[in-house]
Design a protein around this motif. Structure first.
Motif, PDB file in Angstrom:
ATOM      1  N   TYR A   1     -76.319   8.800 -86.281  1.00 52.81           N
ATOM      2  CA  TYR A   1     -75.727   9.779 -85.370  1.00 52.81           C
ATOM      3  C   TYR A   1     -75.063   9.065 -84.191  1.00 52.81           C
ATOM      4  CZ  TYR A   1     -77.590  14.084 -87.449  1.00 52.81           C
ATOM      5  OH  TYR A   1     -77.846  15.154 -88.278  1.00 52.81           O
ATOM      6  N   LEU A   2     -75.697   8.024 -83.674  1.00 54.64           N
ATOM      7  CA  LEU A   2     -75.125   7.257 -82.569  1.00 54.64           C
ATOM      8  C   LEU A   2     -73.800   6.633 -82.974  1.00 54.64           C
ATOM      9  CD1 LEU A   2     -75.154   5.762 -79.819  1.00 54.64           C
ATOM     10  CD2 LEU A   2     -76.579   4.012 -80.909  1.00 54.64           C
ATOM     11  N   VAL A   3     -73.751   6.016 -84.143  1.00 54.19           N
ATOM     12  CA  VAL A   3     -72.529   5.371 -84.625  1.00 54.19           C
ATOM     13  C   VAL A   3     -71.400   6.392 -84.768  1.00 54.19           C
ATOM     14  CG1 VAL A   3     -71.477   4.172 -86.582  1.00 54.19           C
ATOM     15  CG2 VAL A   3     -73.739   3.483 -85.769  1.00 54.19           C
ATOM     16  N   GLU A   4     -71.712   7.558 -85.332  1.00 55.95           N
ATOM     17  CA  GLU A   4     -70.689   8.592 -85.500  1.00 55.95           C
ATOM     18  C   GLU A   4     -70.221   9.125 -84.152  1.00 55.95           C
ATOM     19  OE1 GLU A   4     -69.192   9.615 -88.378  1.00 55.95           O
ATOM     20  OE2 GLU A   4     -70.246   7.890 -89.227  1.00 55.95           O
ATOM     21  N   PHE A   5     -71.150   9.294 -83.232  1.00 55.89           N
ATOM     22  CA  PHE A   5     -70.813   9.786 -81.886  1.00 55.89           C
ATOM     23  C   PHE A   5     -69.866   8.823 -81.176  1.00 55.89           C
ATOM     24  CE2 PHE A   5     -71.703   9.439 -77.330  1.00 55.89           C
ATOM     25  CZ  PHE A   5     -71.497  10.727 -76.884  1.00 55.89           C
ATOM     26  N   THR A   6     -70.204   7.530 -81.178  1.00 57.00           N
ATOM     27  CA  THR A   6     -69.373   6.563 -80.464  1.00 57.00           C
ATOM     28  C   THR A   6     -68.003   6.423 -81.119  1.00 57.00           C
ATOM     29  OG1 THR A   6     -70.291   4.706 -81.735  1.00 57.00           O
ATOM     30  CG2 THR A   6     -71.370   5.263 -79.668  1.00 57.00           C
ATOM     31  N   GLY A   7     -67.970   6.523 -82.455  1.00 57.93           N
ATOM     32  CA  GLY A   7     -66.702   6.406 -83.160  1.00 57.93           C
ATOM     33  C   GLY A   7     -65.737   7.515 -82.824  1.00 57.93           C
ATOM     34  N   GLU A   8     -66.268   8.691 -82.482  1.00 57.41           N
ATOM     35  CA  GLU A   8     -65.417   9.817 -82.098  1.00 57.41           C
ATOM     36  C   GLU A   8     -65.176   9.855 -80.592  1.00 57.41           C
ATOM     37  OE1 GLU A   8     -65.370  14.719 -82.332  1.00 57.41           O
ATOM     38  OE2 GLU A   8     -66.779  13.566 -83.551  1.00 57.41           O
ATOM     39  N   ARG A   9     -66.234   9.727 -79.803  1.00 52.78           N
ATOM     40  CA  ARG A   9     -66.111   9.840 -78.345  1.00 52.78           C
ATOM     41  C   ARG A   9     -65.323   8.685 -77.738  1.00 52.78           C
ATOM     42  NH1 ARG A   9     -69.253  11.850 -73.986  1.00 52.78           N
ATOM     43  NH2 ARG A   9     -69.662  13.645 -75.331  1.00 52.78           N
ATOM     44  N   TYR A  10     -65.574   7.475 -78.204  1.00 54.18           N
ATOM     45  CA  TYR A  10     -64.943   6.291 -77.609  1.00 54.18           C
ATOM     46  C   TYR A  10     -64.004   5.597 -78.589  1.00 54.18           C
ATOM     47  CZ  TYR A  10     -69.204   7.041 -74.849  1.00 54.18           C
ATOM     48  OH  TYR A  10     -70.231   7.593 -74.115  1.00 54.18           O
ATOM     49  N   ALA A  11     -63.389   6.356 -79.470  1.00 62.11           N
ATOM     50  CA  ALA A  11     -62.649   5.833 -80.626  1.00 62.11           C
ATOM     51  C   ALA A  11     -61.805   4.596 -80.344  1.00 62.11           C
ATOM     52  CB  ALA A  11     -61.773   6.937 -81.216  1.00 62.11           C
ATOM     53  N   ASP A  12     -60.935   4.657 -79.339  1.00 54.89           N
ATOM     54  CA  ASP A  12     -59.984   3.571 -79.105  1.00 54.89           C
ATOM     55  C   ASP A  12     -60.477   2.541 -78.096  1.00 54.89           C
ATOM     56  OD1 ASP A  12     -58.163   4.695 -80.888  1.00 54.89           O
ATOM     57  OD2 ASP A  12     -57.302   5.990 -79.340  1.00 54.89           O
ATOM     58  N   ARG A  13     -61.653   2.765 -77.548  1.00 56.97           N
ATOM     59  CA  ARG A  13     -62.214   1.759 -76.639  1.00 56.97           C
ATOM     60  C   ARG A  13     -62.680   0.544 -77.448  1.00 56.97           C
ATOM     61  NH1 ARG A  13     -66.394   4.449 -72.290  1.00 56.97           N
ATOM     62  NH2 ARG A  13     -65.143   6.271 -71.687  1.00 56.97           N
ATOM     63  N   VAL A  14     -62.629  -0.613 -76.808  1.00 54.95           N
ATOM     64  CA  VAL A  14     -63.114  -1.830 -77.455  1.00 54.95           C
ATOM     65  C   VAL A  14     -64.636  -1.864 -77.378  1.00 54.95           C
ATOM     66  CG1 VAL A  14     -63.131  -4.358 -77.415  1.00 54.95           C
ATOM     67  CG2 VAL A  14     -61.004  -3.104 -76.957  1.00 54.95           C
ATOM     68  N   ALA A  15     -65.271  -2.024 -78.516  1.00 56.73           N
ATOM     69  CA  ALA A  15     -66.734  -2.129 -78.563  1.00 56.73           C
ATOM     70  C   ALA A  15     -67.165  -3.584 -78.441  1.00 56.73           C
ATOM     71  CB  ALA A  15     -67.269  -1.539 -79.866  1.00 56.73           C
ATOM     72  N   TYR A  16     -66.487  -4.453 -79.199  1.00 56.08           N
ATOM     73  CA  TYR A  16     -66.820  -5.883 -79.186  1.00 56.08           C
ATOM     74  C   TYR A  16     -65.539  -6.699 -79.140  1.00 56.08           C
ATOM     75  CZ  TYR A  16     -71.351  -4.199 -80.731  1.00 56.08           C
ATOM     76  OH  TYR A  16     -72.537  -3.522 -80.816  1.00 56.08           O
ATOM     77  N   SER A  17     -65.586  -7.759 -78.354  1.00 58.51           N
ATOM     78  CA  SER A  17     -64.492  -8.728 -78.348  1.00 58.51           C
ATOM     79  C   SER A  17     -65.123 -10.119 -78.443  1.00 58.51           C
ATOM     80  CB  SER A  17     -63.633  -8.590 -77.081  1.00 58.51           C
ATOM     81  OG  SER A  17     -64.428  -8.625 -75.905  1.00 58.51           O
ATOM     82  N   TYR A  18     -64.409 -11.035 -79.073  1.00 58.14           N
ATOM     83  CA  TYR A  18     -64.990 -12.361 -79.285  1.00 58.14           C
ATOM     84  C   TYR A  18     -63.912 -13.313 -79.791  1.00 58.14           C
ATOM     85  CZ  TYR A  18     -64.878 -10.795 -84.175  1.00 58.14           C
ATOM     86  OH  TYR A  18     -64.475 -10.309 -85.393  1.00 58.14           O
ATOM     87  N   ARG A  19     -64.225 -14.589 -79.750  1.00 59.61           N
ATOM     88  CA  ARG A  19     -63.378 -15.603 -80.352  1.00 59.61           C
ATOM     89  C   ARG A  19     -64.041 -16.098 -81.627  1.00 59.61           C
ATOM     90  NH1 ARG A  19     -62.201 -16.499 -74.777  1.00 59.61           N
ATOM     91  NH2 ARG A  19     -59.976 -16.952 -74.436  1.00 59.61           N
ATOM     92  N   ILE A  20     -63.261 -16.292 -82.665  1.00 62.56           N
ATOM     93  CA  ILE A  20     -63.816 -16.840 -83.906  1.00 62.56           C
ATOM     94  C   ILE A  20     -64.302 -18.260 -83.659  1.00 62.56           C
ATOM     95  CG2 ILE A  20     -63.304 -17.497 -86.285  1.00 62.56           C
ATOM     96  CD1 ILE A  20     -61.300 -15.193 -86.371  1.00 62.56           C
ATOM     97  N   LYS A  21     -63.478 -19.058 -82.970  1.00 56.07           N
ATOM     98  CA  LYS A  21     -63.876 -20.382 -82.502  1.00 56.07           C
ATOM     99  C   LYS A  21     -63.772 -20.380 -80.982  1.00 56.07           C
ATOM    100  CE  LYS A  21     -62.194 -22.946 -86.549  1.00 56.07           C
ATOM    101  NZ  LYS A  21     -61.243 -24.004 -87.001  1.00 56.07           N
ATOM    102  N   ALA A  22     -64.666 -21.105 -80.343  1.00 53.24           N
ATOM    103  CA  ALA A  22     -64.672 -21.117 -78.876  1.00 53.24           C
ATOM    104  C   ALA A  22     -63.348 -21.596 -78.300  1.00 53.24           C
ATOM    105  CB  ALA A  22     -65.815 -21.995 -78.370  1.00 53.24           C
ATOM    106  N   SER A  23     -62.645 -22.438 -79.041  1.00 53.72           N
ATOM    107  CA  SER A  23     -61.376 -23.000 -78.567  1.00 53.72           C
ATOM    108  C   SER A  23     -60.175 -22.088 -78.829  1.00 53.72           C
ATOM    109  CB  SER A  23     -61.132 -24.359 -79.231  1.00 53.72           C
ATOM    110  OG  SER A  23     -61.107 -24.225 -80.648  1.00 53.72           O
ATOM    111  N   ASP A  24     -60.378 -21.016 -79.576  1.00 55.93           N
ATOM    112  CA  ASP A  24     -59.266 -20.114 -79.899  1.00 55.93           C
ATOM    113  C   ASP A  24     -58.701 -19.450 -78.650  1.00 55.93           C
ATOM    114  OD1 ASP A  24     -59.619 -20.701 -82.538  1.00 55.93           O
ATOM    115  OD2 ASP A  24     -60.537 -18.779 -83.082  1.00 55.93           O
ATOM    116  N   LYS A  25     -57.382 -19.313 -78.611  1.00 54.54           N
ATOM    117  CA  LYS A  25     -56.757 -18.552 -77.533  1.00 54.54           C
ATOM    118  C   LYS A  25     -56.835 -17.056 -77.818  1.00 54.54           C
ATOM    119  CE  LYS A  25     -53.459 -22.076 -75.943  1.00 54.54           C
ATOM    120  NZ  LYS A  25     -52.016 -22.393 -75.696  1.00 54.54           N
TER     121      LYS A  25
END
Length: 366
Positions: free
Chosen positions: A17-41
């Motif tokens: 229920y939490l996953v479905e709620f966040t997917g609708e309520r915050y659809a276009d917000r970024v949930a996670y951001s990261y670099r694949i490698k620490a050196s990546d731009k």
């Protein structure tokens, strides 16, 4: 004292229920951001709607594999794949067993066997440890690798297979039974009085934990995630708590890169353990002493405390210190152990509200 409500209180029957709620309520917000490698731009960004779709897919595949009610060990550092496994196993009605990636292979194997592991998700860099667990345990499927760089059963294969299953029969996912009061997480403690012991937690416990506190915590739209996920503090507070309010987590590439990432990402709050605060504190004072400003800063702190100057002015007075955290941190939550009062008072004095929380794993963890 009347509590100030900062965020809407939302309650959830289970993690799905939490996953479905966040997917609708915050659809276009970024949930996670990261670099694949620490050196990546380039920084990878995953929205809440993308997270929801990936969970639907992976959970659908896991359901078809018979994960429901089975114990699923996950070993690795905090990553998007780790978070995806966490949400998906719970959404499929499975039991997640997070283990410390830094444990020796023998300890991981003993614990996994004791936990009656049926499925194993492991960071590809830890393949030797995964092989040791697989050799000793009676797994119901081959090891699935998270953060994989090769084609040897990466998590992405399960996600792709699950997409088709969800498209053909979404009801299999939405109607999968979840006992929100039953065992859903088996978390092994640090073992200060011997070997780690498994603590049994329900989905209701972790969801209610966060639903009760998030309305009153000054969580900002963005934080930098540095905590390991195998403790409930790192998983419940970071994954569940931030999802409930739609807050973005930039996943740190590691302790070596934290200072650079803070300046780059400009988080509004941090969730830490005392070791991080102690390290920041020592570095800040070392820099102050190097510049010969120890007496000046000490006098400024005394003046601010005496005159009860507000946080906004303190932020300006100590702007150089705030800049080391990206300039936007208003609150730090520390847990897992007590904080030295001098450190606590220092951060409060420079205008960063610092909360020292504590809760045993059995409290999920608050």
């Amino acid at each position: 004292m009347k509590k100030q409500v900062l965020h809407e209180k939302n309650e959830f029957e289970n993690v799905r229920y939490l996953v479905e709620f966040t997917g609708e309520r915050y659809a276009d917000r970024v949930a996670y951001s990261y670099r694949i490698k620490a050196s990546d731009k380039e920084i990878q960004k995953v929205t809440f709607s993308k997270l929801r779709d990936d969970v639907r897919a992976l959970a659908s595949e896991l359901i078809s594999m018979g994960v429901a009610g089975k114990h699923c060990v996950v070993v690795g550092k905090m990553s998007y794949d780790w978070a995806l496994v966490y949400f998906s196993v719970l959404s499929a009605g499975g039991v997640i067993v997070p283990l410390d990636r830094d444990w020796a292979a023998e300890d991981l194997t003993d614990t996994a066997v004791k936990a009656n592991v049926a499925f194993l998700f492991c960071e590809e860099d830890l393949k030797e440890k995964a092989d040791a667990i697989a050799a000793a345990a009676q797994l119901e499927a081959p090891v699935t690798y998270i953060s994989a760089k090769t084609d040897e059963r990466p998590l992405s294969l399960l996600v792709e297979a699950g997409k088709k299953k969800f498209e053909e029969n979404p009801d299999a996912y939405f109607n999968q039974p979840i006992d929100n009061m039953g065992l859903s997480l088996l978390v092994f403690t640090s073992g200060t009085t011997g070997k780690g012991k498994g603590v049994m937690l329900s989905q209701n416990a972790i969801l209610r934990d966060m639903s009760e506190i998030t309305p009153y915590m000054d969580f900002a739209p963005k934080t930098v995630g540095v905590l390991p996920p195998h403790h409930t503090y790192g998983s419940t507070v970071m994954l569940i708590g931030h999802a409930q309010i739609g807050s973005e987590i930039y996943l740190s590439s590691g302790i070596r890169y934290v200072q650079r990432e803070l300046k780059e990402q400009c988080p509004g709050h941090m969730v830490l353990v005392p070791l991080y605060l102690e390290t920041f504190y020592r570095k800040i004072w070392a820099n102050i002493k190097e510049k010969g400003k120890e007496k000046l800063v000490s006098n400024m702190i005394k003046l601010c405390n005496t005159l009860k100057i507000g946080r906004g002015i303190r932020k300006k007075l100590f702007k150089d210190i705030h800049a080391a955290f990206g300039g936007e941190v208003k609150m730090i939550i520390s847990g897992g152990a007590p904080i030295n009062p001098d450190i606590l008072h220092f951060f409060e004095a420079i205008g960063i509200s610092t909360l020292n929380g504590y809760g045993i794993t059995e409290c999920a963890p608050i």
